[in-house]
Enzyme design. Structure first.
Site, short mmCIF file in Angstrom:
data_model
loop_
_atom_site.label_atom_id
_atom_site.label_comp_id
_atom_site.label_asym_id
_atom_site.label_seq_id
_atom_site.Cartn_x
_atom_site.Cartn_y
_atom_site.Cartn_z
N CYS A 1 8.83 -1.15 -5.93
CA CYS A 1 8.99 0.31 -5.82
C CYS A 1 10.36 0.79 -6.29
O CYS A 1 10.55 1.98 -6.54
CB CYS A 1 8.75 0.77 -4.39
SG CYS A 1 7.04 0.55 -3.91
N ASN B 1 1.76 6.80 -2.90
CA ASN B 1 2.80 5.88 -3.36
C ASN B 1 2.35 5.26 -4.69
O ASN B 1 1.45 4.44 -4.71
CB ASN B 1 3.02 4.81 -2.28
CG ASN B 1 4.14 3.84 -2.64
OD1 ASN B 1 4.62 3.82 -3.77
ND2 ASN B 1 4.52 3.03 -1.68
N HIS C 1 12.06 7.77 -3.37
CA HIS C 1 10.78 7.08 -3.55
C HIS C 1 9.79 7.62 -2.52
O HIS C 1 10.15 7.88 -1.37
CB HIS C 1 10.99 5.58 -3.35
CG HIS C 1 9.71 4.81 -3.29
ND1 HIS C 1 8.74 4.93 -4.26
CD2 HIS C 1 9.23 3.91 -2.37
CE1 HIS C 1 7.71 4.14 -3.95
NE2 HIS C 1 7.99 3.53 -2.80
O1 UT7 Z 1 6.81 1.52 -1.10
C1 UT7 Z 1 7.25 0.25 -0.77
C2 UT7 Z 1 7.73 0.12 0.60
N1 UT7 Z 1 6.70 0.43 1.57
C3 UT7 Z 1 6.99 1.27 2.56
O2 UT7 Z 1 8.05 1.82 2.61
C4 UT7 Z 1 5.95 1.44 3.65
C5 UT7 Z 1 6.63 1.34 5.00
N2 UT7 Z 1 5.68 1.37 6.14
C6 UT7 Z 1 5.04 2.51 6.49
O3 UT7 Z 1 5.16 3.53 5.84
C7 UT7 Z 1 4.23 2.52 7.77
O4 UT7 Z 1 4.53 1.36 8.51
C8 UT7 Z 1 2.68 2.58 7.53
C9 UT7 Z 1 2.32 3.94 6.98
C10 UT7 Z 1 2.26 1.49 6.56
C11 UT7 Z 1 1.95 2.40 8.86
O5 UT7 Z 1 2.40 3.39 9.80
P1 UT7 Z 1 2.89 2.97 11.27
O6 UT7 Z 1 3.24 4.21 11.96
O7 UT7 Z 1 3.96 1.93 11.10
O8 UT7 Z 1 1.58 2.38 11.88
P2 UT7 Z 1 1.36 0.92 12.52
O9 UT7 Z 1 1.25 -0.10 11.45
O10 UT7 Z 1 2.35 0.70 13.60
O11 UT7 Z 1 -0.05 1.12 13.18
C12 UT7 Z 1 -0.25 1.99 14.31
C13 UT7 Z 1 -1.72 2.06 14.62
C14 UT7 Z 1 -2.40 0.70 14.69
O12 UT7 Z 1 -3.40 0.75 15.67
P3 UT7 Z 1 -3.16 0.06 17.12
O13 UT7 Z 1 -2.88 -1.38 16.84
O14 UT7 Z 1 -1.99 0.79 17.70
O15 UT7 Z 1 -4.44 0.32 17.81
C15 UT7 Z 1 -3.06 0.57 13.34
O16 UT7 Z 1 -4.19 -0.26 13.35
O17 UT7 Z 1 -2.39 2.78 13.59
C16 UT7 Z 1 -3.47 2.01 13.10
N3 UT7 Z 1 -3.69 2.32 11.70
C17 UT7 Z 1 -4.49 3.31 11.29
N4 UT7 Z 1 -5.26 4.19 11.96
C18 UT7 Z 1 -5.96 5.09 11.23
C19 UT7 Z 1 -3.12 1.73 10.62
N5 UT7 Z 1 -3.56 2.31 9.49
C20 UT7 Z 1 -4.41 3.30 9.88
C21 UT7 Z 1 -5.17 4.25 9.18
N6 UT7 Z 1 -5.92 5.12 9.90
N7 UT7 Z 1 -5.16 4.33 7.84
#
Ligand code: UT7
Length: 332
Positions: A116, A286, A256
């Site tokens: 990225c 992204n 980004h």
């Molecule tokens: O571009 C290169 C670098 N990449 C980045 O900078 C990405 C960095 N990371 C992020 O932006 C975030 O971590 C994500 C957007 C990928 C995920 O968001 P988060 O707030 O960190 O969510 P999480 O992974 O902590 O998940 C929270 C909950 C989980 O459920 P439980 O375990 O709490 O029941 C996930 O399973 O949200 C759930 N979840 C979703 N729910 C509905 C994860 N993806 C989804 C989804 N829809 N698409």
């Protein structure tokens, strides 16, 4: 002899027609518009459809638009750098394929992969060629067909990515405009958190790797998020301090576009307000190394010669960095 500066003299882009909405994704995996908008800030993304189409097809269109806008003939380009994590093939380079599709022959061209942060690394490399005096019309193409490595059964990643290509022209000038300063960093401790596990030399494609779904993006979202927030904000503030820039001096932050929350955190740390930040994550998601130049393309008509712009990115590797530049032209 006067110092040669390197300045962006044009921006082109290509966006595929197909729009993948949060509503459509909600029919494919257990997700919702509400979750995606609150946690990431994406409404829709573009997807390249069509058998046999790759990153080079989008990259070639972006370069064609750039050449048209800048009134450049293909034979005048003397270096083309392609940043991508989704090359058409492991080899030959996508840069060579784009050159062929655009009619650019017998020049130096190569691919770069800094995930990225790829545009920043590509722009910095191009800058050094221009500043050395060896090359005069350098194109940096950022072409990403993320849909080709996205697992559309994994809700944690499939909502994030989109396809796009961009191309910028970098040229020499003796005016005090263009690329002013660059800070680029890499720390390989991040390599396990965001990776495509198979298909490279460490794990060539096999029936097992396909069955284990190892040819798509694997991301530990929270770990990447934590590093992205701190490193992107730190490096953006560092480049401001190094160049004695206050938040009022910065006309635009171009971050980004991975997550609106990461963008907001960076803007807050820099002390810049929302109207100083280019944000289009809602429309395109992204697109990896294409996000920053896609913002420049979209905001081009609002940019004025001499505007102070800070670019900041974070990506797999980990790689991250910031570039401070003075914009080179008023929109035509
Ligand atoms: O571009 C290169 C670098 N990449 C980045 O900078 C990405 C960095 N990371 C992020 O932006 C975030 O971590 C994500 C957007 C990928 C995920 O968001 P988060 O707030 O960190 O969510 P999480 O992974 O902590 O998940 C929270 C909950 C989980 O459920 P439980 O375990 O709490 O029941 C996930 O399973 O949200 C759930 N979840 C979703 N729910 C509905 C994860 N993806 C989804 C989804 N829809 N698409």
């Amino acid at each position: 002899m006067k110092k040669i500066n390197a300045v962006i003299t044009g921006v082109g882009a290509y966006l595929p027609d197909y729009i993948l909405t949060n509503e459509e994704l909600s029919t494919m995996v257990d997700t919702s518009d509400e979750w995606i908008m609150t946690r990431v800030g994406i409404k829709e993304r573009r997807i390249l459809k069509g058998e046999g189409k790759g990153a080079s097809d989008m990259g070639a269109e972006a370069v064609k638009e750039l050449l048209k806008k800048t009134g450049t003939k293909p034979e005048e380009v003397d270096l083309l750098i392609c940043t991508t994590v989704t090359p058409d093939h492991m080899f030959p380079g996508t840069s060579a394929i784009i050159c062929d599709k655009v009619g650019i022959k017998n020049i130096q061209s190569f691919d770069m992969n800094a995930a990225c942060s790829g545009f920043l690394f590509g722009l910095d490399t191009a800058t050094k060629y221009v500043q050395s005096g060896s090359h005069k019309k350098v194109v940096v193409v950022s072409a990403e067909k993320m849909s080709s490595i996205t697992d559309y059964t994994d809700r944690t990643t499939c909502v994030l990515f989109g396809d796009a290509a961009t191309a910028i022209m970098l040229e020499p000038t003796e005016e005090e405009i263009g690329i002013q300063d660059t800070i680029l960093r890499t720390n390989g401790i991040g390599r396990h958190h965001l990776v495509m596990k198979a298909g490279g030399s460490v794990k060539p494609a096999s029936h097992e790797s396909v069955d284990a779904n190892e040819h798509t993006v694997y991301q530990e979202g929270q770990a990447v998020f934590k590093h992205a927030v701190s490193n992107m904000a730190d490096v953006a503030v560092e480049i401001m301090d190094k160049n004695n820039l206050t938040s009022e001096d910065v006309k635009w932050l171009v971050p980004h576009q991975a997550n609106l929350r990461i963008i907001d955190a960076t803007a807050r740390r820099m002390g810049v307000s929302k109207d100083q930040v280019m944000i289009n994550i809602e429309k395109y998601g992204n697109t990896t190394s294409a996000t920053i130049p896609l913002c420049l393309w979209e905001w081009e008509k609002d940019l004025k010669k001499g505007d102070n712009i800070v670019l900041a990115a974070f990506g797999a590797g980990f790689t991250w960095g910031a570039i401070y530049l003075k914009w080179g032209y008023d929109s035509k």
